[in-house]
Design a protein around this motif. Structure first.
Motif, PDB file in Angstrom:
ATOM      1  N   ILE A  23       0.758  -1.039   0.028  1.00 51.31           N
ATOM      2  CA  ILE A  23      -0.151  -0.145  -0.157  1.00 51.31           C
ATOM      3  C   ILE A  23       0.873   1.279   0.012  1.00 51.31           C
ATOM      4  N   LEU A  24       0.552   2.283  -0.795  1.00 53.24           N
ATOM      5  CA  LEU A  24       1.211   3.622  -0.766  1.00 53.24           C
ATOM      6  C   LEU A  24       1.282   4.145   0.636  1.00 53.24           C
ATOM      7  N   ASN A  25       2.388   4.648   0.968  1.00 53.63           N
ATOM      8  CA  ASN A  25       2.940   5.190   2.269  1.00 53.63           C
ATOM      9  C   ASN A  25       2.744   4.283   3.633  1.00 53.63           C
ATOM     10  N   GLN A  26       2.955   2.926   3.095  1.00 51.34           N
ATOM     11  CA  GLN A  26       3.088   1.991   4.001  1.00 51.34           C
ATOM     12  C   GLN A  26       4.685   1.710   4.546  1.00 51.34           C
ATOM     13  N   THR A  27       4.873   1.288   5.819  1.00 53.61           N
ATOM     14  CA  THR A  27       6.095   1.084   6.179  1.00 53.61           C
ATOM     15  C   THR A  27       6.128  -0.452   6.718  1.00 53.61           C
ATOM     16  N   PHE A  28       7.240  -1.099   6.362  1.00 51.04           N
ATOM     17  CA  PHE A  28       7.523  -2.436   7.005  1.00 51.04           C
ATOM     18  C   PHE A  28       8.831  -2.936   6.861  1.00 51.04           C
ATOM     19  N   THR A  29       9.564  -3.987   7.357  1.00 43.97           N
ATOM     20  CA  THR A  29      10.741  -4.395   7.445  1.00 43.97           C
ATOM     21  C   THR A  29      10.943  -5.363   6.529  1.00 43.97           C
ATOM     22  N   ILE A  30      12.051  -5.598   5.875  1.00 43.71           N
ATOM     23  CA  ILE A  30      12.684  -6.887   5.138  1.00 43.71           C
ATOM     24  C   ILE A  30      13.834  -7.211   5.844  1.00 43.71           C
ATOM     25  N   GLU A  31      13.903  -8.688   6.332  1.00 42.88           N
ATOM     26  CA  GLU A  31      15.032  -9.032   6.933  1.00 42.88           C
ATOM     27  C   GLU A  31      15.542 -10.335   6.747  1.00 42.88           C
ATOM     28  N   PRO A  32      15.989 -10.602   5.427  1.00 42.83           N
ATOM     29  CA  PRO A  32      16.321 -12.284   5.271  1.00 42.83           C
ATOM     30  C   PRO A  32      17.367 -12.545   6.382  1.00 42.83           C
ATOM     31  N   MET A  33      17.218 -13.833   6.433  1.00 39.09           N
ATOM     32  CA  MET A  33      18.275 -14.610   7.269  1.00 39.09           C
ATOM     33  C   MET A  33      18.986 -15.809   6.531  1.00 39.09           C
ATOM     34  N   LEU A  34      20.001 -15.940   5.993  1.00 34.11           N
ATOM     35  CA  LEU A  34      20.403 -17.122   5.251  1.00 34.11           C
ATOM     36  C   LEU A  34      21.304 -18.040   6.139  1.00 34.11           C
ATOM     37  N   THR A  35      21.428 -19.203   5.547  1.00 34.22           N
ATOM     38  CA  THR A  35      22.389 -20.017   6.289  1.00 34.22           C
ATOM     39  C   THR A  35      23.214 -20.897   5.540  1.00 34.22           C
ATOM     40  N   ILE A  36      24.328 -21.307   5.775  1.00 41.48           N
ATOM     41  CA  ILE A  36      25.200 -22.066   4.879  1.00 41.48           C
ATOM     42  C   ILE A  36      24.753 -23.586   5.052  1.00 41.48           C
ATOM     43  N   GLY A  37      24.159 -23.945   5.975  1.00 41.07           N
ATOM     44  CA  GLY A  37      23.657 -25.203   6.054  1.00 41.07           C
ATOM     45  C   GLY A  37      22.335 -25.347   6.743  1.00 41.07           C
TER      46      GLY A  37
END
Length: 368
Positions: free
Chosen positions: A313-327
């Motif tokens: 939505i226009l003017n909406q705020t949120f986070t993106i926070e990917p967590m990656l692993t080797i295993g």
């Protein structure tokens, strides 16, 4: 805190990385499967919230949190010593004239608030201010990362900078969290509690420097700004460098697809596609979230392929926070009920930004 319940009659919801708990659900994952390669781990009850917002019917894959027991110092195939808890110092005080989030006095995490965080121009300016401060604090914290410094010392510096700027460190007191920042070292996926452990580098011929994610959230003028970054402690090996680089690329690519009307699931697909190219795992139990006047709001942002039908939505705020692993992407929780590490001791990295949806795409709020 995460997972799919053992009973088909229960529908626990997905929770953010700082979500609350309201019910106990026992895992039914077979013990022999878990212990096959992890003799120091045993399953216990996990806590899941079911009633916090309008997405309670979402089930969260077949992953469970298990408590961690420190029976061994090393795991097969891992060069590093396994992360162990240090001594946690007392909570640091905040001046009484600095406004606190409502959850601090209750010491109970409010979970995810129903409905998105959508702002007028004044609200967006406030979000820019809190995001900018969070970014500045994060960069300062990162500059302190060096061999020999303890994560508690980083917490002390972060705490002081935040209150010096008239803000409150959002993690402090959230559901009883005892510190002002999260510091997640090596195999720690998220929610590492700063303690007396010193960051290390090149202690033996086969040991390279630590990597540490620092997750900063500030509450300034009634608005939260949330961001994190993974830093190197001295020289790290190529395996760690690549993981950190690809995790950052996943975040950047995910932000680039955001715009009004775009489905949230495009974020997860973008991240998973890029991680798959490099054969990294994407942690599923911890998610992004709406953020603004409250710490955690709808939408839940899943970092893997999913079928979420919601749209930005226009003017909406949120986070993106990917967590990656080797295993392994399976999480193990320490007895402190916060620190989450990879099941097999493999490295994990994370990056996070708070963004606002604009008519042209997305603006990153948490940058200097």
């Amino acid at each position: 805190m995460l997972g799919k319940g053992a009973s088909s009659s229960l529908n626990p919801r997905i929770l953010t990385t700082f979500a609350g708990d309201s019910r106990l659900i026992r895992s039914t994952r077979p013990l022999p499967l878990l212990l096959r390669s992890n003799p120091g781990i045993k399953p216990v009850s996990m806590q899941l919230s079911r009633t916090l917002s309008g997405i309670t019917n979402l089930l969260f894959n077949r992953r469970f949190v298990f408590k961690f027991r420190f029976n061994v110092d090393e795991l097969p195939g891992i060069k590093r010593k396994r992360l162990r808890p240090g001594k946690v110092s007392p909570c640091r005080p905040v001046p009484s004239d600095i406004p606190q989030p409502p959850y601090v006095k209750s010491r109970k995490p409010p979970g995810i608030v129903s409905g998105p965080e959508v702002h007028d121009e004044t609200g967006i300016d406030c979000m820019r201010a809190s995001g900018r401060l969070a970014a500045q604090v994060l960069e300062y914290a990162g500059s302190l990362v060096k061999p020999g410094i303890t994560t508690d010392e980083i917490d002390q510096a972060v705490h002081q900078m935040i209150i010096d700027n008239g803000a409150y460190p959002s993690p402090l007191g959230y559901g009883g969290f005892p510190k002002s920042v999260c510091t997640s070292v090596n195999e720690c996926i998220c929610h590492g509690i700063p303690d007396s452990r010193a960051l290390e580098v090149c202690l033996t011929e086969v040991f390279d420097g630590d990597i540490v994610n620092i997750d900063v959230t500030v509450y300034l003028n009634g608005y939260h700004g949330d961001t994190s970054k993974t830093f190197y402690c001295g020289e790290v090996d190529e395996e760690a460098k690549k993981l950190v680089q690809v995790t950052k690329e996943c975040l950047d690519k995910a932000i680039s697809v955001c715009a009004p009307g775009v489905e949230y699931k495009k974020i997860g697909k973008t991240i998973q596609d890029h991680a798959d190219i490099h054969r990294y795992g994407v942690v599923r139990q911890f998610v992004g979230h709406g953020v603004g006047r409250v710490f955690h709001a709808d939408p839940v942002i899943m970092h893997y392929r999913n079928k979420d039908p919601g749209r930005m939505i226009l003017n909406q705020t949120f986070t993106i926070e990917p967590m990656l692993t080797i295993g392994s992407i399976n999480p193990i929780m320490w007895d402190d009920n916060w620190t989450v590490v990879t099941e097999d001791g493999s490295l994990s990295a994370q990056f996070e930004h708070t963004i606002v949806i604009t008519k042209d795409g997305a603006e990153i709020l948490t940058q200097c």
